[in-house]
Design a protein around this motif. Structure first.
Motif, short mmCIF file in Angstrom:
data_model
loop_
_atom_site.label_atom_id
_atom_site.label_comp_id
_atom_site.label_asym_id
_atom_site.label_seq_id
_atom_site.Cartn_x
_atom_site.Cartn_y
_atom_site.Cartn_z
N LEU A 147 0.82 -1.21 0.00
CA LEU A 147 0.00 0.00 0.00
C LEU A 147 0.86 1.26 0.00
CD1 LEU A 147 -2.87 -0.90 2.49
CD2 LEU A 147 -2.93 -0.93 -0.01
N ARG A 148 1.91 1.26 0.80
CA ARG A 148 2.81 2.44 0.83
C ARG A 148 3.40 2.67 -0.55
NH1 ARG A 148 4.28 0.21 5.62
NH2 ARG A 148 6.18 -0.69 4.79
N GLN A 149 3.82 1.60 -1.21
CA GLN A 149 4.41 1.73 -2.54
C GLN A 149 3.37 2.27 -3.53
OE1 GLN A 149 5.70 -1.96 -4.24
NE2 GLN A 149 6.83 -0.97 -5.88
N ALA A 150 2.16 1.74 -3.48
CA ALA A 150 1.10 2.18 -4.39
C ALA A 150 0.70 3.62 -4.12
CB ALA A 150 -0.10 1.26 -4.27
N ARG A 151 0.78 4.04 -2.87
CA ARG A 151 0.40 5.41 -2.50
C ARG A 151 1.37 6.42 -3.10
NH1 ARG A 151 1.61 8.33 2.12
NH2 ARG A 151 2.35 6.51 3.27
N GLY A 152 2.63 6.03 -3.24
CA GLY A 152 3.63 6.91 -3.86
C GLY A 152 3.76 8.23 -3.14
N LYS A 199 -2.12 2.38 10.61
CA LYS A 199 -2.01 1.07 11.27
C LYS A 199 -1.87 -0.05 10.25
CE LYS A 199 -4.53 2.20 15.48
NZ LYS A 199 -5.77 1.98 16.25
N ILE A 200 -2.59 0.03 9.16
CA ILE A 200 -2.48 -1.00 8.12
C ILE A 200 -1.11 -0.95 7.47
CG2 ILE A 200 -3.37 -1.79 5.90
CD1 ILE A 200 -6.14 -0.72 6.85
N ALA A 211 -11.88 -0.72 -0.41
CA ALA A 211 -11.88 0.75 -0.49
C ALA A 211 -10.49 1.28 -0.78
CB ALA A 211 -12.42 1.34 0.81
N LEU A 212 -9.48 0.69 -0.15
CA LEU A 212 -8.10 1.13 -0.42
C LEU A 212 -7.68 0.79 -1.84
CD1 LEU A 212 -6.45 0.21 2.98
CD2 LEU A 212 -6.64 2.51 1.98
#
Length: 91
Positions: free
Chosen positions: A21-26, A46-47, A62-63
């Motif tokens: 998720l962190r990588q996809a968030r950029g 937290k996730i 949703a994410l």
């Protein structure tokens, strides 16, 4: 109801999911992504850090929508990571 403690594998899967998720968030901020997904920034934090390693399906969906990822891609990425670590089942 008492929750069963998470296994080390479940914790590792949560950490891998958070990293994905962190990588996809950029460059997008955590607050922007959380708001787009209808979550609090604390829930996303937290996730992403693995402190919430088993988010609910609708939270994951949703994410995925907010990050323009398909659920199939998320599942495949987790399966690839798990396969690289060795067999998930024992005989």
């Amino acid at each position: 109801m008492v929750r069963t403690p998470l296994t080390p594998e479940e914790r590792q899967r949560g950490e891998r999911f958070g990293a994905l998720l962190r990588q996809a968030r950029g460059d997008r901020s955590m607050v922007d992504v959380a708001a787009a997904a209808g979550l609090s920034a604390e829930t996303l934090r937290k996730i992403e850090t693995g402190r919430a390693p088993t988010p609910a399906f609708f939270t994951v969906a949703a994410l995925a929508w907010a990050l323009n990822l398909s659920l199939d891609d998320l599942a495949a990425a987790c399966a690839v990571e798990a396969a690289a670590e060795g067999p998930a089942l024992s005989a």
